[in-house]
Scaffold this motif. Structure first.
Motif, short mmCIF file in Angstrom:
data_model
loop_
_atom_site.label_atom_id
_atom_site.label_comp_id
_atom_site.label_asym_id
_atom_site.label_seq_id
_atom_site.Cartn_x
_atom_site.Cartn_y
_atom_site.Cartn_z
N GLN A 45 1.08 -1.28 0.13
CA GLN A 45 0.36 0.34 -0.07
C GLN A 45 1.07 1.63 0.29
OE1 GLN A 45 -3.29 -0.23 -0.67
NE2 GLN A 45 -3.67 -2.13 -0.43
N ARG A 46 2.23 1.17 0.78
CA ARG A 46 3.02 2.64 0.72
C ARG A 46 3.52 2.65 -0.69
NH1 ARG A 46 6.48 1.53 5.93
NH2 ARG A 46 7.49 3.28 5.20
N ILE A 47 4.10 1.33 -1.35
CA ILE A 47 4.73 1.69 -2.66
C ILE A 47 3.52 1.91 -3.53
CG2 ILE A 47 6.15 -0.02 -3.94
CD1 ILE A 47 7.17 -1.55 -2.06
N ALA A 48 2.40 1.38 -3.34
CA ALA A 48 1.31 2.17 -4.71
C ALA A 48 1.02 3.12 -4.29
CB ALA A 48 0.83 1.51 -3.82
N ALA A 49 0.82 3.59 -2.79
CA ALA A 49 0.89 4.95 -3.12
C ALA A 49 2.20 5.62 -3.20
CB ALA A 49 0.08 5.50 -0.86
N VAL A 50 3.14 5.45 -2.90
CA VAL A 50 3.88 6.49 -3.95
C VAL A 50 4.41 6.14 -5.25
CG1 VAL A 50 6.61 6.43 -4.18
CG2 VAL A 50 6.16 6.63 -1.56
N CYS A 51 3.41 5.23 -5.80
CA CYS A 51 3.78 5.39 -7.27
C CYS A 51 2.50 6.60 -7.83
CB CYS A 51 3.60 4.03 -8.11
SG CYS A 51 5.18 2.73 -7.70
N GLU A 52 1.11 6.20 -7.06
CA GLU A 52 0.46 7.30 -7.79
C GLU A 52 0.89 8.41 -6.79
OE1 GLU A 52 -2.61 6.33 -8.70
OE2 GLU A 52 -2.83 3.62 -7.91
N ARG A 53 1.06 8.60 -6.83
CA ARG A 53 2.16 10.41 -6.60
C ARG A 53 2.60 10.82 -7.74
NH1 ARG A 53 3.96 11.43 -1.22
NH2 ARG A 53 5.61 11.54 -2.55
N LEU A 54 3.59 10.00 -7.27
CA LEU A 54 4.63 10.16 -8.38
C LEU A 54 4.13 10.18 -9.80
CD1 LEU A 54 7.54 10.32 -10.31
CD2 LEU A 54 7.89 7.76 -9.81
N CYS A 55 3.19 9.71 -10.69
CA CYS A 55 1.99 9.03 -11.64
C CYS A 55 1.81 10.56 -11.58
CB CYS A 55 1.61 8.44 -11.32
SG CYS A 55 1.01 7.66 -13.23
N ARG A 56 1.35 11.85 -10.61
CA ARG A 56 0.17 12.76 -10.67
C ARG A 56 1.08 13.78 -10.34
NH1 ARG A 56 -2.85 10.65 -6.16
NH2 ARG A 56 -1.54 12.58 -5.11
N ASP A 57 2.05 13.74 -10.31
CA ASP A 57 3.37 14.96 -9.73
C ASP A 57 4.32 14.80 -11.29
OD1 ASP A 57 2.30 14.71 -7.29
OD2 ASP A 57 4.07 14.57 -6.44
N ALA A 58 4.19 14.28 -11.53
CA ALA A 58 5.25 14.03 -13.06
C ALA A 58 4.19 14.38 -14.27
CB ALA A 58 5.90 12.80 -13.24
N ASN A 59 3.21 14.30 -14.04
CA ASN A 59 2.32 14.28 -15.40
C ASN A 59 2.77 13.10 -15.92
OD1 ASN A 59 0.24 16.14 -15.22
ND2 ASN A 59 1.80 17.52 -16.14
N ALA A 60 2.49 11.91 -15.50
CA ALA A 60 3.06 10.92 -15.96
C ALA A 60 1.41 10.23 -16.76
CB ALA A 60 3.78 10.50 -15.48
N ASN A 61 2.04 9.30 -17.16
CA ASN A 61 0.65 8.35 -18.28
C ASN A 61 0.36 7.34 -16.99
OD1 ASN A 61 0.64 9.90 -19.98
ND2 ASN A 61 1.20 9.19 -22.03
N VAL A 62 2.38 6.16 -16.32
CA VAL A 62 2.05 5.37 -16.02
C VAL A 62 3.74 5.45 -15.89
CG1 VAL A 62 2.00 2.93 -16.00
CG2 VAL A 62 0.91 3.98 -18.31
N VAL A 63 2.85 4.52 -14.02
CA VAL A 63 4.17 4.93 -13.60
C VAL A 63 4.49 3.14 -12.86
CG1 VAL A 63 5.77 4.95 -11.10
CG2 VAL A 63 4.67 6.72 -12.59
N PHE A 64 5.72 2.35 -12.75
CA PHE A 64 5.94 0.75 -12.37
C PHE A 64 7.20 1.55 -11.94
CE2 PHE A 64 5.25 0.29 -16.80
CZ PHE A 64 6.82 -0.50 -17.30
N LEU A 65 6.98 -0.50 -10.91
CA LEU A 65 7.89 -0.62 -10.32
C LEU A 65 8.13 -2.50 -10.64
CD1 LEU A 65 9.88 0.69 -8.53
CD2 LEU A 65 8.36 0.15 -6.35
N VAL A 66 9.53 -2.50 -10.52
CA VAL A 66 9.56 -4.01 -11.13
C VAL A 66 10.80 -4.65 -10.41
CG1 VAL A 66 10.25 -5.27 -13.25
CG2 VAL A 66 8.88 -3.24 -13.61
N ASP A 67 11.29 -5.92 -9.58
CA ASP A 67 12.57 -6.42 -8.97
C ASP A 67 13.30 -6.81 -9.99
OD1 ASP A 67 11.79 -9.07 -9.92
OD2 ASP A 67 12.11 -9.44 -8.05
N LYS A 68 14.48 -6.43 -10.47
CA LYS A 68 15.55 -7.12 -10.90
C LYS A 68 14.98 -8.57 -12.27
CE LYS A 68 19.96 -3.72 -10.11
NZ LYS A 68 20.51 -3.43 -9.66
N ASN A 69 14.56 -9.30 -11.14
CA ASN A 69 14.30 -10.38 -11.74
C ASN A 69 13.17 -10.56 -12.94
OD1 ASN A 69 16.33 -11.50 -10.52
ND2 ASN A 69 15.14 -12.19 -8.71
#
Lengths: 160, 195
Positions: free
Chosen positions: A14-38
């Protein structure tokens, strides 16, 4: 196993998702996603409906792995930021805390400068959450939900 | 390295198909892709050259069903088999949970099989894995070809460790799902053992 299992709990998710949501908004981005190195998708935000996020995650990890290999060949540790410019959409890829990959997809409504700025702030926050998550995973009391599965459970999966 | 997600109640594992060039790794994945229900699979990605030789990897995400309320998802990868793509092969082995070694049964390809297997062992060791300890199965592919070596000989040369082994003709699909089930089972059993 060399590396312990990677585990994601509801709270950290939930915390990670909230950071991604905010980044998406603040950066005026279309999509933000977080992936592990695998190549496992950890979280996503924005207009992901028509997006094959599983494939995106796997290819992003492959991309980072390949550029990481290039970096080592020329004596660099890694390239921590990659930027791909397209005709309409652009990809900003950065490594967070040395272990996960943050991807921002944006178009002309945003700019590389803005994305970089917002990514920097979000990276710090994500790093702190991931650090907490690592502590939690290493806690011997955490236990695996799979310690109790039986051979029968596994066999049932293949009864078709 | 498996990934357990409590939030989405998913467990993700990575399986890599390894073997010499043209042994049928991509064909295995193509058959699995063709025969799986649309709801159980994602898109298959092939990063290949114009002549359809694997350049970096093939990727196929697959759902197998639920265990104790957790969806099991397997990410299947192939490596490029050609010798000079070794740097790419190393990258793909990162975070692997189980390996399928696809051997080419043709007598002429025996040396290539052995070379690829040694390469697998070395590349895994570089990542800190021991081939003798991770989930691992062997598939003898192309059993339909007239110049195929005998199973006894293949077993002696390629499977001295006596891991589960399967015969296959990947182009028709024979043996493909048996191999997949076996490796998936081993990976889940490993998971059960915990960290």
């Amino acid at each position: 196993m060399v590396t312990p299992q990677f585990v994601m709990y509801e709270e950290e998710y939930q915390r990670i998702a909230a950071v991604c949501e905010r980044l998406c908004r603040d950066a005026n981005a279309n999509v933000v996603f977080l992936v592990d190195k695998n190549g496992q998708l950890l979280a996503s935000a924005g207009q992901t409906d028509n997006l094959d996020t599983t494939s995106l995650a796997s290819l992003t990890a492959g991309n980072i792995a390949a550029t990481g290999g290039l970096a080592k060949l020329i004596g660099e540790k890694e390239f921590s930021i990659l930027f791909h410019e397209g005709e309409r959409d652009n990809l900003h890829i950065s490594i967070v805390g040395g272990r996960v990959i943050l991807v921002v997809i944006f178009d002309s409504r945003s700019s590389l400068g803005l994305v970089r700025l917002r990514v920097k702030r979000a990276s710090g926050e994500l790093e702190a959450i991931l650090e907490a998550l690592t502590q939690k995973i290493q806690d011997p009391a955490a236990g695996s939900p799979f310690a109790e599965i039986t051979d029968e459970d596994i066999d049932n999966l293949f009864n078709d | 390295m498996s990934f357990i997600n409590y939030s989405s109640r998913e467990i993700n594992c990575k399986i890599v198909y390894y073997g010499p060039g043209l042994c049928g790794k991509t064909t295995n994945l193509q058959y699995i892709y063709a025969k799986t229900n649309p709801e159980a699979k994602g898109k298959m990605i092939s990063l290949a050259t114009e002549t359809e030789r694997t350049l970096f990897f093939d990727f196929l995400p697959l759902s197998l069903g639920e265990i104790r309320g957790f969806k099991t998802r397997f990410h299947l990868y192939t490596v490029p088999g050609q010798v000079f793509y070794d740097a790419s092969r190393k990258l793909i082995l990162k975070g692997v949970d189980g390996v399928v070694f696809v051997a080419d049964s043709q007598i002429e390809r025996m040396e290539a099989n052995l070379e690829s297997m040694e390469n697998l062992r070395v590349n895994l060791a570089e990542q800190g894995y021991d081939l003798n300890k991770i989930p691992y199965v062997v598939q003898y592919n192309k059993r339909d070809l007239p110049n195929a070596a005998s199973i006894e000989e293949l077993h002696r040369l390629i499977n001295p460790g006596n891991v589960p082994e399967f015969q296959s003709i990947a182009s028709t699909g024979w043996g493909v799902f048996d191999t997949l089930k076996a490796i998936a089972k081993l990976v889940l059993q490993e998971l059960k053992k915990g960290r």
